[in-house]
Design a protein around this motif. Structure first.
Motif, short mmCIF file in Angstrom:
data_model
loop_
_atom_site.label_atom_id
_atom_site.label_comp_id
_atom_site.label_asym_id
_atom_site.label_seq_id
_atom_site.Cartn_x
_atom_site.Cartn_y
_atom_site.Cartn_z
N LYS A 43 1.02 -1.22 -0.06
CA LYS A 43 -0.02 0.02 0.02
C LYS A 43 0.90 1.10 0.03
N VAL A 44 0.82 2.21 -1.01
CA VAL A 44 1.69 3.16 -1.12
C VAL A 44 1.16 4.59 -0.59
N CYS A 45 1.83 5.22 0.16
CA CYS A 45 1.11 6.44 0.85
C CYS A 45 2.28 7.61 0.33
N LEU A 46 1.35 8.63 0.19
CA LEU A 46 2.36 9.77 -0.55
C LEU A 46 1.93 11.11 0.18
N PRO A 47 2.56 11.02 1.48
CA PRO A 47 2.31 12.20 2.48
C PRO A 47 2.90 13.38 1.85
N ASP A 48 2.07 14.65 2.02
CA ASP A 48 2.41 15.84 1.58
C ASP A 48 3.14 16.92 2.72
N PRO A 50 4.83 16.71 7.23
CA PRO A 50 5.20 15.72 8.45
C PRO A 50 3.86 15.40 9.01
N GLU A 51 2.75 16.14 9.14
CA GLU A 51 1.39 15.59 9.66
C GLU A 51 0.91 14.48 9.12
N GLU A 52 0.92 14.27 7.71
CA GLU A 52 0.29 13.55 7.04
C GLU A 52 1.55 12.02 7.03
N PHE A 53 2.51 12.37 7.29
CA PHE A 53 3.54 11.47 7.58
C PHE A 53 3.30 10.88 8.76
N ALA A 54 2.91 11.37 9.98
CA ALA A 54 2.68 10.78 11.28
C ALA A 54 1.32 10.14 11.04
N ARG A 55 0.35 10.51 10.49
CA ARG A 55 -0.91 9.83 10.21
C ARG A 55 -0.51 8.57 9.72
N ALA A 56 0.11 8.39 8.35
CA ALA A 56 0.37 7.39 7.71
C ALA A 56 1.18 6.09 8.73
N LEU A 57 2.04 6.37 9.60
CA LEU A 57 2.64 5.67 10.34
C LEU A 57 1.56 4.85 11.47
N ALA A 58 1.04 5.81 12.01
CA ALA A 58 -0.16 5.62 12.86
C ALA A 58 -1.03 4.61 12.71
N ARG A 59 -1.27 4.86 11.21
CA ARG A 59 -2.59 3.93 10.61
C ARG A 59 -1.91 2.63 9.97
N ARG A 60 -0.76 2.29 10.28
CA ARG A 60 -0.06 1.23 9.48
C ARG A 60 -0.51 -0.09 9.75
N GLY A 61 -1.65 -0.39 10.82
CA GLY A 61 -1.86 -1.87 11.25
C GLY A 61 -0.86 -2.64 11.23
N SER A 62 -1.20 -3.96 10.58
CA SER A 62 -0.41 -4.88 10.61
C SER A 62 0.82 -4.77 9.38
N ARG A 63 0.78 -3.85 8.72
CA ARG A 63 1.70 -3.60 7.66
C ARG A 63 3.15 -3.18 8.06
N ARG A 64 4.11 -3.68 7.50
CA ARG A 64 5.21 -3.32 7.82
C ARG A 64 5.58 -2.08 7.12
N PRO A 65 6.03 -0.79 7.96
CA PRO A 65 6.51 0.27 7.38
C PRO A 65 7.85 0.33 6.51
N VAL A 66 7.91 0.71 5.30
CA VAL A 66 9.00 0.84 4.51
C VAL A 66 9.03 2.38 4.22
N LEU A 67 10.04 3.14 4.56
CA LEU A 67 10.22 4.38 4.19
C LEU A 67 11.18 4.53 2.97
N VAL A 68 10.65 5.38 2.15
CA VAL A 68 11.43 5.85 0.83
C VAL A 68 11.97 7.14 1.14
#
Length: 294
Positions: A43-48, A50-68
């Motif tokens: 699932k690809v997330c394109l935060p615009d 820092p706040e959207e970046f933080a929300r994406a991490l908080a809503r990761r669920g069981s997915r493993r976060p990968v930072l690009v």
């Protein structure tokens, strides 16, 4: 750095692409997405920002976060998870894209998009040590006092100011002002910079390791470094000012390091912070996980 642990447990990835990476090297971002999506459910997330970046991490669920992204993206993610007290249970992966990648290299992350993405898919989690300071900040690499390159920081700030003024004066183009305003909102706020005079001579600092004084205010020092080490200890090196023959560095290890004295600045993971009158760092063993090549 601890030994290699188990392989990543989740084949579902949350790929968070930092806006700086998208602007600086869109081709590497595309390659990383292709390799990751070819080997796992993504699932690809394109935060615009820092706040959207933080929300994406908080809503990761069981997915493993990968930072690009670059070192700043990694530091932001580790800091967020630490403040949410979720860092211990969340293994991070990184595909380094951008200009500031020295921290990623020092941690063992491949810096090529393909190699890094393959390491995300096929690598293993390693538990990493870090430092936590008394303002709840984290340090992944090293603390250095005084900050190396402070003069260069001042030059870069002056150059940025000149570039901005020149661009705004070039016809006062509304679209250009809009783009510059957008970029300023996306780039994380930087810590305070050196504002006026250059660093003036040796520092006079008190350095205490587990309550024992390693150097006191009467002894001027050229440099102090603190790095996280194995076993939940911090390694401290103090270089006194030499008179005649070069003075030997003072070395110590301990769980807690406190530096105090006249207001000083320090560089941690490439960012300059301060001035502060005192700062304490505590070493944490195996505090976070990073996926690295086996």
């Amino acid at each position: 750095m601890a030994e290699v642990a188990t392989s990543p447990t989740s084949d579902q990835l949350l790929v968070v692409i930092d806006p700086v990476a998208r602007r600086s090297d869109g081709e590497s971002v595309r390659i990383a997405k292709d390799v990751l999506s070819g080997g796992a459910t993504t699932k690809v997330c394109l935060p615009d920002g820092p706040e959207e970046f933080a929300r994406a991490l908080a809503r990761r669920g069981s997915r493993r976060p990968v930072l690009v992204g670059d070192d700043l993206a990694l530091m932001r993610a580790v800091g967020l998870l630490h403040r949410q007290r979720e860092l211990t249970g969340c293994a991070l992966s990184l595909v380094p894209v951008g200009g500031a990648l020295s921290l990623a290299r020092s941690l063992g992350v491949p810096t090529g998009a393909v190699a890094a993405a393959r390491a995300v898919l096929d690598g293993a989690e390693r538990r990493m040590n870090l430092l936590v300071d008394d303002s709840d900040g984290v340090v992944l690499g090293a603390v250095r006092i005084p900050p190396v390159g402070a003069a260069r920081v001042r030059e870069e700030d002056a150059e940025e100011a000149e570039d901005t003024d020149g661009a705004l004066g070039a016809g006062q183009r509304p679209w250009l002002r809009t783009c510059q305003s957008l970029v300023r909102t996306l780039v994380p706020v930087r810590p305070p910079r050196v504002a006026s005079a250059p660093e003036s001579g040796p520092a006079r600092l008190r350095v205490e390791v587990d309550g024992r004084t390693l150097v006191d205010l009467h002894q001027p020092v050229e440099a102090v470094s603190v790095v996280p080490g194995p076993g939940g200890i911090a390694r401290v090196e103090v270089r006194p000012v030499s008179v005649g023959a070069e003075a030997s560095p003072l070395l110590a290890e301990g769980h807690t390091v406190t530096v105090s004295g006249a207001h000083f600045r320090y560089r941690a993971d490439g960012l300059v912070s301060g001035p502060v009158g005192t700062r304490t760092w505590v070493a944490r063993e195996d505090a976070w996980g990073l996926t690295l090549p086996v």
